[in-house]
Design a protein around this motif. Structure first.
Motif, PDB file in Angstrom:
ATOM      1  N   ILE A  40       0.837  -1.206   0.000  1.00  0.00           N
ATOM      2  CA  ILE A  40       0.000   0.000   0.000  1.00  0.00           C
ATOM      3  C   ILE A  40       0.865   1.246   0.000  1.00  0.00           C
ATOM      4  O   ILE A  40       0.582   2.239  -0.702  1.00  0.00           O
ATOM      5  CB  ILE A  40      -0.952  -0.018   1.207  1.00  0.00           C
ATOM      6  N   ALA A  41       1.972   1.195   0.785  1.00  0.00           N
ATOM      7  CA  ALA A  41       2.859   2.354   0.832  1.00  0.00           C
ATOM      8  C   ALA A  41       3.510   2.606  -0.526  1.00  0.00           C
ATOM      9  O   ALA A  41       3.603   3.760  -1.000  1.00  0.00           O
ATOM     10  CB  ALA A  41       3.916   2.144   1.902  1.00  0.00           C
ATOM     11  N   VAL A  42       3.949   1.535  -1.196  1.00  0.00           N
ATOM     12  CA  VAL A  42       4.584   1.685  -2.516  1.00  0.00           C
ATOM     13  C   VAL A  42       3.547   2.187  -3.537  1.00  0.00           C
ATOM     14  O   VAL A  42       3.808   3.076  -4.379  1.00  0.00           O
ATOM     15  CB  VAL A  42       5.222   0.354  -2.957  1.00  0.00           C
ATOM     16  N   GLY A  43       2.336   1.600  -3.464  1.00  0.00           N
ATOM     17  CA  GLY A  43       1.274   2.040  -4.372  1.00  0.00           C
ATOM     18  C   GLY A  43       0.934   3.508  -4.172  1.00  0.00           C
ATOM     19  O   GLY A  43       0.687   4.260  -5.136  1.00  0.00           O
ATOM     20  N   SER A  44       0.887   3.917  -2.911  1.00  0.00           N
ATOM     21  CA  SER A  44       0.595   5.322  -2.622  1.00  0.00           C
ATOM     22  C   SER A  44       1.691   6.212  -3.157  1.00  0.00           C
ATOM     23  O   SER A  44       1.432   7.330  -3.681  1.00  0.00           O
ATOM     24  CB  SER A  44       0.448   5.507  -1.110  1.00  0.00           C
ATOM     25  N   ALA A  45       2.973   5.769  -3.042  1.00  0.00           N
ATOM     26  CA  ALA A  45       4.082   6.566  -3.559  1.00  0.00           C
ATOM     27  C   ALA A  45       3.970   6.713  -5.078  1.00  0.00           C
ATOM     28  O   ALA A  45       4.202   7.807  -5.635  1.00  0.00           O
ATOM     29  CB  ALA A  45       5.408   5.909  -3.170  1.00  0.00           C
ATOM     30  N   LEU A  46       3.599   5.636  -5.803  1.00  0.00           N
ATOM     31  CA  LEU A  46       3.420   5.701  -7.249  1.00  0.00           C
ATOM     32  C   LEU A  46       2.293   6.682  -7.615  1.00  0.00           C
ATOM     33  O   LEU A  46       2.405   7.487  -8.576  1.00  0.00           O
ATOM     34  CB  LEU A  46       3.118   4.310  -7.807  1.00  0.00           C
ATOM     35  N   LEU A  47       1.184   6.578  -6.860  1.00  0.00           N
ATOM     36  CA  LEU A  47       0.053   7.451  -7.149  1.00  0.00           C
ATOM     37  C   LEU A  47       0.409   8.912  -6.920  1.00  0.00           C
ATOM     38  O   LEU A  47       0.048   9.807  -7.718  1.00  0.00           O
ATOM     39  CB  LEU A  47      -1.140   7.022  -6.287  1.00  0.00           C
ATOM     40  N   MET A  48       1.128   9.158  -5.832  1.00  0.00           N
ATOM     41  CA  MET A  48       1.529  10.534  -5.545  1.00  0.00           C
ATOM     42  C   MET A  48       2.494  11.058  -6.605  1.00  0.00           C
ATOM     43  O   MET A  48       2.454  12.242  -7.023  1.00  0.00           O
ATOM     44  CB  MET A  48       2.178  10.608  -4.158  1.00  0.00           C
ATOM     45  N   ALA A  49       3.431  10.193  -7.032  1.00  0.00           N
ATOM     46  CA  ALA A  49       4.385  10.614  -8.055  1.00  0.00           C
ATOM     47  C   ALA A  49       3.654  10.948  -9.360  1.00  0.00           C
ATOM     48  O   ALA A  49       3.965  11.940 -10.045  1.00  0.00           O
ATOM     49  CB  ALA A  49       5.424   9.518  -8.272  1.00  0.00           C
ATOM     50  N   ALA A  50       2.645  10.110  -9.725  1.00  0.00           N
ATOM     51  CA  ALA A  50       1.880  10.365 -10.954  1.00  0.00           C
ATOM     52  C   ALA A  50       1.093  11.658 -10.843  1.00  0.00           C
ATOM     53  O   ALA A  50       1.022  12.469 -11.795  1.00  0.00           O
ATOM     54  CB  ALA A  50       0.942   9.180 -11.227  1.00  0.00           C
ATOM     55  N   ALA A  51       0.462  11.880  -9.660  1.00  0.00           N
ATOM     56  CA  ALA A  51      -0.314  13.104  -9.474  1.00  0.00           C
ATOM     57  C   ALA A  51       0.579  14.337  -9.539  1.00  0.00           C
ATOM     58  O   ALA A  51       0.248  15.372 -10.133  1.00  0.00           O
ATOM     59  CB  ALA A  51      -1.051  13.040  -8.138  1.00  0.00           C
ATOM     60  N   GLY A  52       1.720  14.244  -8.931  1.00  0.00           N
ATOM     61  CA  GLY A  52       2.638  15.390  -8.932  1.00  0.00           C
ATOM     62  C   GLY A  52       3.200  15.648 -10.324  1.00  0.00           C
ATOM     63  O   GLY A  52       3.383  16.805 -10.730  1.00  0.00           O
ATOM     64  N   LEU A  53       3.470  14.555 -11.063  1.00  0.00           N
ATOM     65  CA  LEU A  53       4.023  14.717 -12.397  1.00  0.00           C
ATOM     66  C   LEU A  53       2.985  15.382 -13.304  1.00  0.00           C
ATOM     67  O   LEU A  53       3.303  16.256 -14.136  1.00  0.00           O
ATOM     68  CB  LEU A  53       4.428  13.343 -12.947  1.00  0.00           C
ATOM     69  N   GLY A  54       1.692  14.978 -13.132  1.00  0.00           N
ATOM     70  CA  GLY A  54       0.629  15.572 -13.942  1.00  0.00           C
ATOM     71  C   GLY A  54       0.474  17.051 -13.646  1.00  0.00           C
ATOM     72  O   GLY A  54       0.194  17.859 -14.543  1.00  0.00           O
ATOM     73  N   ALA A  55       0.642  17.415 -12.384  1.00  0.00           N
ATOM     74  CA  ALA A  55       0.475  18.819 -12.011  1.00  0.00           C
ATOM     75  C   ALA A  55       1.622  19.679 -12.482  1.00  0.00           C
ATOM     76  O   ALA A  55       1.470  20.888 -12.679  1.00  0.00           O
ATOM     77  CB  ALA A  55       0.313  18.931 -10.505  1.00  0.00           C
ATOM     78  N   ARG A  56       2.810  19.106 -12.715  1.00  0.00           N
ATOM     79  CA  ARG A  56       3.995  19.890 -13.053  1.00  0.00           C
ATOM     80  C   ARG A  56       4.305  19.902 -14.541  1.00  0.00           C
ATOM     81  O   ARG A  56       5.271  20.532 -14.983  1.00  0.00           O
ATOM     82  CB  ARG A  56       5.206  19.321 -12.294  1.00  0.00           C
ATOM     83  N   MET A  57       3.575  19.234 -15.344  1.00  0.00           N
ATOM     84  CA  MET A  57       3.874  19.189 -16.787  1.00  0.00           C
ATOM     85  C   MET A  57       3.631  20.536 -17.440  1.00  0.00           C
ATOM     86  O   MET A  57       4.113  20.779 -18.553  1.00  0.00           O
ATOM     87  CB  MET A  57       3.020  18.104 -17.465  1.00  0.00           C
ATOM     88  N   LYS A  58       2.899  21.521 -16.791  1.00  0.00           N
ATOM     89  CA  LYS A  58       2.602  22.811 -17.379  1.00  0.00           C
ATOM     90  C   LYS A  58       3.760  23.788 -17.233  1.00  0.00           C
ATOM     91  O   LYS A  58       3.973  24.635 -18.073  1.00  0.00           O
ATOM     92  CB  LYS A  58       1.362  23.416 -16.730  1.00  0.00           C
ATOM     93  N   GLY A  59       4.508  23.692 -16.103  1.00  0.00           N
ATOM     94  CA  GLY A  59       5.467  24.753 -15.809  1.00  0.00           C
ATOM     95  C   GLY A  59       6.888  24.436 -16.146  1.00  0.00           C
ATOM     96  O   GLY A  59       7.673  25.328 -16.474  1.00  0.00           O
ATOM     97  N   GLN A  60       7.371  23.220 -16.048  1.00  0.00           N
ATOM     98  CA  GLN A  60       8.782  22.888 -16.235  1.00  0.00           C
ATOM     99  C   GLN A  60       8.914  21.811 -17.302  1.00  0.00           C
ATOM    100  O   GLN A  60       7.951  21.117 -17.638  1.00  0.00           O
ATOM    101  CB  GLN A  60       9.376  22.403 -14.904  1.00  0.00           C
TER     102      GLN A  60
END
Length: 552
Positions: A40-60
């Protein structure tokens, strides 16, 4: 935690203040790894990484954000792995502890249920909470019937006050109490038990703060009461029999005894006395019997002595000590009973004196009954030479005085030693001047009592000779001889009385005091193997004497 983090990330993304390093996700990953499993911890880390990557594709540029996302996933996996390992180690250690606790509890439960003593737990009010099978069996109840029942109801009414005071006195400073009490069984009967109460905690105790132990001592108490009754009976019997018990410990040089023992000795009662204290009252000749310790080869042997002592009040007493010689823990001891023999010894001595006096009176009566025939025979045998009456009287008086000397010697022989020759000569002196007697034999000393008995035999032979033998008239002769026997038993004395020259007028009768003295049945008054022989020309009597019988 994951949803909150994602919502927070979305709000930050809309506001345009996004952290390019993905650091806002680290606390959430740590919390999830701590609370949840590794997956669950690893899955949560993957989900968070995907969410963060989606949010940052606009600026950098996409390459930098992808690297940071990968690093976030790697960091989350490491965090999840470390927390998972820690939880596994902690769980393993906890399992070991739990297994030990469960094993200890299992052993306690088995010991509690299978114990030979009755066990129970109770609250601070004395109400039973749990009990084992033994206690149920002792009281005759089912376990459910006793749970919740006050312990006071199971105690005999005469012992309830003791139980109440014991419960009230239990504190952390005095956490236990034990005493004998009577418990009431279901059938109404009572059993004696040693009841022990103990607190299970010293501070504020839980509901099962009291531990109760019940040991059935009914049989032991009955045995103890029987032993006490037996001891009381023994003390009464010893007191009634005027007997005292005593013990001497030679390693400590002390003597102990019962009250009756000290009363026998005339001393005040004490638990112990130095053995040397008795030396002032015990006769010096008997002190060694008491003071000398038993030898190693005497252990277990009987100890029987009689002591003379002079009590402090001046009375002289005879004391008998009867017991055994023992060795306890390497210490030589004597133990037994004491009895006062004074009255018994006085009675024995008095009876012996009476028997001796009766024998003496019987012998004196017999002697005096024979005295007159002897005097008559002396008178008949004495002739008046040439009709000289004066000479006749002088000779007669002389022989009567010789007879008197024999009786005096016989009377004194009970206390003074004499010789066989003296006794024979004195008895035959009235008849020796006419050459009618021949006396031969060595000088053998004879003790007082033996001399008296032997003189009685000589006197009886003389009297019988006067009545039936050669001393009855002027005919015949008597030979008295004795010597040590060399052919039979060593040093035995053989005595012979031989009458010749006249046939005996009558045989020895097997009755009367005289026959007993001479030993018609072979057992004379002294000596042994007495023999009688009546011949054509006379009479012969013989007997044997041992050295012990005649020893002065």
């Amino acid at each position: 935690m994951l949803v909150a983090t994602l919502l927070f990330e979305a709000s930050v993304s809309l506001s345009g203040a996004i952290d390019p390093a993905f650091l806002e996700f680290i606390p959430a990953i740590v919390v999830i790894a701590f609370l949840e499993s590794r997956r669950i911890a690893v899955g949560s880390a993957l989900l968070m990484a995907a969410a963060g990557l989606g949010a940052r594709m606009k600026g950098q540029p996409l390459a930098d954000d992808l690297v940071r996302a990968i690093l976030l996933v790697v960091a989350g996996g490491m965090i999840a792995f470390l927390f998972d390992r820690s939880k596994q180690s902690l769980r393993a250690a906890l399992d070991v502890k739990l297994a030990a606790v469960e094993a200890a509890e299992s052993r306690y439960r088995r010991a509690f249920e299978r114990a030979a003593l009755g066990f129970a737990t109770a609250n601070d009010r004395g109400e039973l909470l749990r009990l084992n099978n033994r206690l149920s069996a002792l009281l005759g109840y089912l376990e459910d019937d006793l749970v919740g029942r006050p312990l006071e109801e199971l105690v005999h009414r005469d012992d309830r006050a003791l139980l109440k005071s014991a419960l009230a006195a239990l504190t952390s400073e005095a956490p236990w109490f034990g005493s004998e009490m009577r418990l009431i069984k279901k059938d109404g009967s009572a059993l004696w038990a040693w009841l022990t109460l103990s607190l299970s905690a010293s501070d504020k105790a839980p509901s099962d703060s009291l531990f109760v132990v019940v040991d059935d001592i009914t049989e032991r108490r009955a045995d103890r009461e029987a032993l006490m009754a037996q001891n009381e009976w023994l003390d009464l019997a010893l007191s009634a029999g005027r007997l005292g018990t005593w013990r001497i410990d030679y390693s400590q040089d002390v003597i102990s005894g019962s009250r009756q023992f000290w009363e026998i000795l005339g001393l005040s009662h004490m638990e112990f006395r130095p053995l040397s204290d008795l030396s002032s009252i015990v006769h010096p000749s008997d002190w060694g019997k008491l003071a000398s310790p038993p030898g190693t080869n005497r252990r277990g042997a009987n100890y029987d002595v009689e002591l003379r002592l002079k009590r402090p009040d001046g009375q002289v007493r005879w004391i008998a000590l009867r017991g055994r010689e023992e060795n306890h823990d390497g210490r030589d001891q004597r133990i037994g009973i004491a009895a006062d023999l004074t009255e018994r010894r006085q009675t024995t001595l008095l009876r012996a004196a009476v028997r001796k006096q009766e024998t003496l009176m019987l012998e004196l009566r017999h002697r005096f009954s024979n005295l007159f025939p002897v005097i008559t025979a002396i008178v008949r045998m004495q002739d008046a030479p040439e009709g000289n009456i004066v000479k006749f009287k002088e000779t007669l008086v002389e022989r009567i005085r010789a007879l008197e000397a024999t009786h005096i010697l016989l009377t004194r022989s009970a206390d003074l030693s004499s010789t066989i020759r003296d006794l024979v000569v004195q008895e035959l002196r009235p008849f020796s001047e006419d050459g009618k007697t021949a006396i031969t034999g060595p000088d053998i000393k004879i003790s007082g009592g033996a001399a008296e008995s032997f003189a009685m035999i000589i006197h009886e032979l003389t009297t019988n000779s006067i009545k039936h033998g050669v001393l009855g008239d002027a005919q015949g002769k008597i030979e008295a001889r004795w010597a040590f026997n060399s052919g039979g038993t060593a040093d035995e004395i053989v005595f012979d009385w031989i009458e010749t020259g006249r046939r005996r007028a009558a045989p020895i009768k097997r009755q009367g005091f005289g026959s007993m003295v001479l030993g018609v049945d072979g057992t004379p008054l002294i000596g042994h193997s007495s023999q009688f022989e009546v011949r054509e020309d006379g009479f012969r009597y013989s007997l044997r004497l041992s050295p012990k019988e005649v020893q002065a």
